[in-house]
Scaffold this motif. Structure first.
Motif, mmCIF file in Angstrom:
data_model
loop_
_atom_site.group_PDB
_atom_site.id
_atom_site.type_symbol
_atom_site.label_atom_id
_atom_site.label_comp_id
_atom_site.label_asym_id
_atom_site.label_seq_id
_atom_site.Cartn_x
_atom_site.Cartn_y
_atom_site.Cartn_z
ATOM 1 N N VAL A 1 0.789 -1.120 0.023
ATOM 2 C CA VAL A 1 -0.048 0.165 0.114
ATOM 3 C C VAL A 1 0.840 1.231 -0.049
ATOM 4 C CG1 VAL A 1 -1.741 1.296 1.236
ATOM 5 C CG2 VAL A 1 -1.881 -1.278 1.156
ATOM 6 N N TYR A 2 0.492 2.127 -0.795
ATOM 7 C CA TYR A 2 1.530 3.291 -0.837
ATOM 8 C C TYR A 2 1.482 4.157 0.291
ATOM 9 C CZ TYR A 2 2.821 8.120 -1.932
ATOM 10 O OH TYR A 2 3.456 9.277 -1.975
ATOM 11 N N ASP A 3 2.671 4.456 0.956
ATOM 12 C CA ASP A 3 2.810 5.021 2.229
ATOM 13 C C ASP A 3 2.542 6.459 2.338
ATOM 14 O OD1 ASP A 3 4.787 6.489 0.813
ATOM 15 O OD2 ASP A 3 6.402 5.477 1.732
ATOM 16 N N ARG A 4 1.787 7.034 1.563
ATOM 17 C CA ARG A 4 1.314 8.493 1.518
ATOM 18 C C ARG A 4 2.634 9.619 2.051
ATOM 19 N NH1 ARG A 4 -4.446 8.539 4.390
ATOM 20 N NH2 ARG A 4 -5.669 7.993 2.615
ATOM 21 N N ALA A 5 3.900 9.064 1.452
ATOM 22 C CA ALA A 5 5.070 10.020 1.962
ATOM 23 C C ALA A 5 4.698 11.301 1.365
ATOM 24 C CB ALA A 5 6.454 9.360 1.168
ATOM 25 N N ALA A 6 3.898 11.422 0.060
ATOM 26 C CA ALA A 6 3.952 12.765 -0.502
ATOM 27 C C ALA A 6 3.109 13.693 0.396
ATOM 28 C CB ALA A 6 3.556 12.568 -1.926
ATOM 29 N N LEU A 7 2.032 13.120 1.365
ATOM 30 C CA LEU A 7 1.411 14.029 1.967
ATOM 31 C C LEU A 7 2.052 14.810 3.177
ATOM 32 C CD1 LEU A 7 -1.955 12.167 3.095
ATOM 33 C CD2 LEU A 7 -1.565 14.201 1.697
ATOM 34 N N ALA A 8 3.181 14.132 3.356
ATOM 35 C CA ALA A 8 4.329 14.723 4.510
ATOM 36 C C ALA A 8 5.494 15.674 3.984
ATOM 37 C CB ALA A 8 4.983 13.562 5.319
ATOM 38 N N LEU A 9 5.072 15.997 2.514
ATOM 39 C CA LEU A 9 6.212 16.947 2.081
ATOM 40 C C LEU A 9 5.812 18.397 2.440
ATOM 41 C CD1 LEU A 9 6.130 15.798 -1.872
ATOM 42 C CD2 LEU A 9 8.027 15.428 -0.269
ATOM 43 N N THR A 10 6.926 18.844 2.719
ATOM 44 C CA THR A 10 6.977 20.494 3.188
ATOM 45 C C THR A 10 6.860 21.469 1.837
ATOM 46 O OG1 THR A 10 9.006 20.720 3.043
ATOM 47 C CG2 THR A 10 8.548 20.172 5.118
ATOM 48 N N GLU A 11 6.088 22.503 2.153
ATOM 49 C CA GLU A 11 6.064 23.539 1.092
ATOM 50 C C GLU A 11 7.368 23.805 0.314
ATOM 51 O OE1 GLU A 11 3.410 26.933 1.427
ATOM 52 O OE2 GLU A 11 1.914 25.554 1.924
ATOM 53 N N ARG A 12 8.447 23.950 1.185
ATOM 54 C CA ARG A 12 9.801 24.015 0.703
ATOM 55 C C ARG A 12 10.169 22.784 -0.189
ATOM 56 N NH1 ARG A 12 14.788 26.142 3.593
ATOM 57 N NH2 ARG A 12 16.025 25.972 2.115
ATOM 58 N N GLN A 13 9.973 21.671 0.267
ATOM 59 C CA GLN A 13 10.211 20.618 -0.556
ATOM 60 C C GLN A 13 9.728 20.558 -1.862
ATOM 61 O OE1 GLN A 13 9.397 17.808 2.580
ATOM 62 N NE2 GLN A 13 11.403 16.658 2.154
ATOM 63 N N ILE A 14 8.344 21.032 -1.884
ATOM 64 C CA ILE A 14 7.489 21.063 -3.174
ATOM 65 C C ILE A 14 8.199 22.019 -4.063
ATOM 66 C CG2 ILE A 14 5.327 21.599 -4.173
ATOM 67 C CD1 ILE A 14 3.957 19.991 -1.574
ATOM 68 N N ALA A 15 8.524 23.048 -3.526
ATOM 69 C CA ALA A 15 9.019 24.583 -4.064
ATOM 70 C C ALA A 15 10.173 23.809 -4.885
ATOM 71 C CB ALA A 15 9.115 25.502 -3.397
ATOM 72 N N ASP A 16 11.356 23.125 -4.124
ATOM 73 C CA ASP A 16 12.153 22.712 -4.677
ATOM 74 C C ASP A 16 11.915 21.494 -5.896
ATOM 75 O OD1 ASP A 16 13.950 23.965 -2.963
ATOM 76 O OD2 ASP A 16 14.325 22.107 -1.513
ATOM 77 N N PHE A 17 11.116 20.770 -5.743
ATOM 78 C CA PHE A 17 10.751 19.887 -6.919
ATOM 79 C C PHE A 17 10.433 20.743 -8.269
ATOM 80 C CE2 PHE A 17 9.695 16.399 -3.680
ATOM 81 C CZ PHE A 17 10.534 15.555 -4.175
#
Ligand code: GLU
Length: 443
Positions: A119-135
Motif C-alpha cells: 500500500v502506498y505510504d502517503r509519503a507525499a502528504l508529508a512533503l513540506t512547502e519547501r520540498q515541493i517548491a524545490d521539486f
C-alpha cells in the motif's frame, strides 16, 4: 426509479466477446427496466484511441442490434474533469506526488519483502512547502493521488456478488492524474457516471477494487454512488480468456457466418442459471433478463456451442429475414427446403446449386444404371402436381421391389450428386420434372 446504464469501451481496439457480453448485459438491463442505454468512449488516451475503432465499435453494436439512447466521448469532456479535480483539490482530497516509477517500485518491493501489503505510504502528504517548491524549481511536475478517507469503511451491496466490504487502510490512494496532466480512468469515469445519471454500473469483476475506490470519489464529489453489479469474467473452453478469445469479435463471427442473434443468445445466458436457447430476436432475452440469475463462477465461452446455436437459429429464420443474403432465384419454398440442412445462411448457396444444377452424373454399375433408367421413365409418368417424390418412390417400390437405402440412395445420388442433404420431398419439386428426368438419365 428509471434505469440508465452505460457501456464504456476504450476505443483502442475492436470489441471482443468479453466486452460484447458486457455491452449486451448493460443493454438488456436497461431494456428490461424500460431505461436508457448509453455508449461512452473512454478515449482520454489520445495515443492509443483511434477514430476507426470508434466507428468499428458503433458498427459492431449495430450489427448485434444493441441500439443506444445517447453517446459521449471523454475526449470532449476534459473541462468537466478539470472542474471535478479542482473541487476535490479544494476539499483536500487530491494531493501532488513526486515519486518516480523506480522509487514507487522500490517501496513496493520493500513492503512485499516484509510480507506487508504494497500500500502506498502517503509519503507525499508529508512533503513540506519547501520540498515541493524545490521539486518545482527542478522542473519536476507531480502526478496526483486521490486521498481515501481511512475512517470511512467502503461497502456496497453488489447485485451479483452480494455485500462487499473494503478497508480503505489496505488500499493505496489511487493515482488519478499523470505528470503530463493526462487522466487515468478513475476520476473521469466517476464524473461521467454522475453527470450522465448512470443508475447501474454493470461491469466485469476485474473492476471490483476500482469500485471500492470510486465509491469514495463519488462521495467526495457529494454524490451517492450508483448501484453496482460485477459479473464473473468470461473464459474460453480452456479455462481462461485466451489471446484467441481476446481477439474474437464481430468481424470473425461475420466471416464464419454466425448470426448476431446466435452471439446474443449465447452471451446473454452463459454464466447464468438460465439455459442457453436459440432466440432469433432480442425480445425474449430482454423479458427473461435478471441479474439474480447470474452466477459467481466464470462464464465459459465455447465456439462449438456458438456454432451449434447458430444452426438452430438459421433453422428458424423466415425467408424475409434472409432474402437479401440468398443467391438469386431462391424463393420461400426453396429456402424452406434447404434451411434445415444449413449451419450458416451462406451455405444456402451450395445447396441451391444442387437445385439449379448442373449436377455431375454419378458413376454407377450396370444394375444401378438399369434402376435409374426405370426411375427416369417413372418420373416422366407420375403426377408432378402434388408430391412427386412420394409418387416416384411408391411407383418404384411397386415396380422393382426395392426398399430402404437401395430404393432411395441411387435416386439421391443421381438427382443431387451427393449422398446426403435436404429432404428429397422438398428438393424434387424445386428441381422440376424435366431436369429430374435428365439427371436420372445421367445426361
Ligand atoms: N473503459 C473501462 C474498461 O473498458 C470501463 C470500465 C467501466 O465500465 O467503468 O474497462
Amino acid at each position: 426509479m428509471s434505469v440508465t446504464t452505460r457501456f464504456a469501451p476504450a476505443p483502442t481496439g475492436r470489441l471482443h466477446v468479453g466486452n460484447i457480453r458486457t455491452a449486451l448485459h448493460n443493454w438488456l438491463l436497461a431494456r428490461a427496466r424500460g431505461g436508457r442505454f448509453l455508449l461512452r468512449f473512454d478515449d482520454t488516451d489520445a495515443e492509443r484511441s483511434r477514430q476507426s475503432h470508434v466507428e468499428a465499435i458503433r458498427a459492431d453494436l449495430d450489427w448485434l442490434g444493441l441500439d443506444r439512447d445517447g453517446e459521449a466521448r471523454q475526449s470532449e469532456r476534459f473541462d468537466h474533469y478539470e472542474a471535478g479535480f479542482e473541487a476535490l483539490r479544494e476539499a483536500g482530497r487530491v494531493y501532488p506526488c513526486y515519486e518516480t516509477p523506480q522509487e514507487l517500485e522500490l517501496k513496493r518491493k520493500v513492503l512485499l519483502g516484509r510480507g506487508r501489503p504494497p500500500v502506498y505510504d502517503r509519503a507525499a502528504l508529508a512533503l513540506t512547502e519547501r520540498q515541493i517548491a524545490d521539486f518545482e524549481r527542478a522542473g519536476r511536475t507531480p502526478h496526483w493521488r486521490f486521498r481515501l478517507d481511512h475512517d470511512h469503511p467502503i461497502a456496497w451491496d453488489d447485485l451479483i456478488r452480494g455485500p462487499q466490504h473494503f478497508d480503505p487502510n489496505l488500499l493505496s490512494d489511487p493515482v488519478i492524474r499523470r505528470e503530463d496532466g493526462s487522466w487515468l480512468y478513475m476520476l473521469p469515469s466517476t464524473i461521467d457516471d454522475i453527470e450522465m445519471g448512470i443508475t447501474h454500473v454493470l461491469r466485469g469483476e476485474d473492476h471490483v477494487t476500482n469500485t471500492g475506490l470510486q465509491i469514495q470519489i463519488f462521495e467526495a464529489l457529494g454524490e451517492a454512488p450508483p448501484t453496482f453489479a460485477h459479473e464473473a469474467l468470461l473464459v474460453g473452453s480452456e479455462g481462461k480468456l485466451s489471446k484467441r478469445l481476446g481477439s474474437l469479435g464481430v468481424e470473425a463471427f461475420r466471416e464464419a457466418g454466425i448470426e448476431p442473434s446466435a452471439v446474443t443468445s449465447l452471451l446473454a445466458r452463459i454464466g447464468t442459471a438460465d439455459p442457453v436457447e436459440p432466440f432469433a430476436a432480442l425480445a425474449p432475452l430482454v423479458e427473461s433478463f435478471d441479474l439474480d440469475r447470474f452466477g459467481r463462477a466464470p462464464a465459459r465461452f465455447d465456439r462449438t456451442e456458438l456454432e451449434a446455436l447458430n444452426a438452430r437459429i438459421v433453422h428458424q429464420l423466415p425467408y424475409e429475414a434472409v432474402a437479401d443474403r440468398l443467391p438469386a432465384g431462391i424463393d420461400v419454398a426453396g429456402w424452406e427446403a434447404i434451411r434445415p440442412n444449413l449451419r450458416t445462411v451462406g451455405e444456402a448457396e451450395g445447396w441451391w446449386r444442387i437445385v439449379e444444377g448442373p449436377v455431375a452424373p454419378p458413376n454407377v454399375d450396370a444394375e444401378i444404371a438399369a434402376y435409374l433408367d426405370i426411375a427416369a421413365a417413372s418420373a416422366e409418368a407420375i403426377d408432378w402436381s402434388a408430391d412427386p417424390w412420394h409418387a416416384l418412390t411408391d411407383a418404384l417400390k411397386a415396380e422393382t421391389g426395392r426398399k430402404g437405402k437401395p430404393l432411395f440412395l441411387p435416386l439421391r445420388q443421381a438427382l443431387t450428386g451427393r449422398e446426403s442433404g435436404p429432404e428429397m420431398a422438398k428438393l424434387l419439386p424445386l428441381i422440376g420434372k424435366d431436369e429430374a428426368v435428365r439427371r436420372l438419365r445421367r445426361k
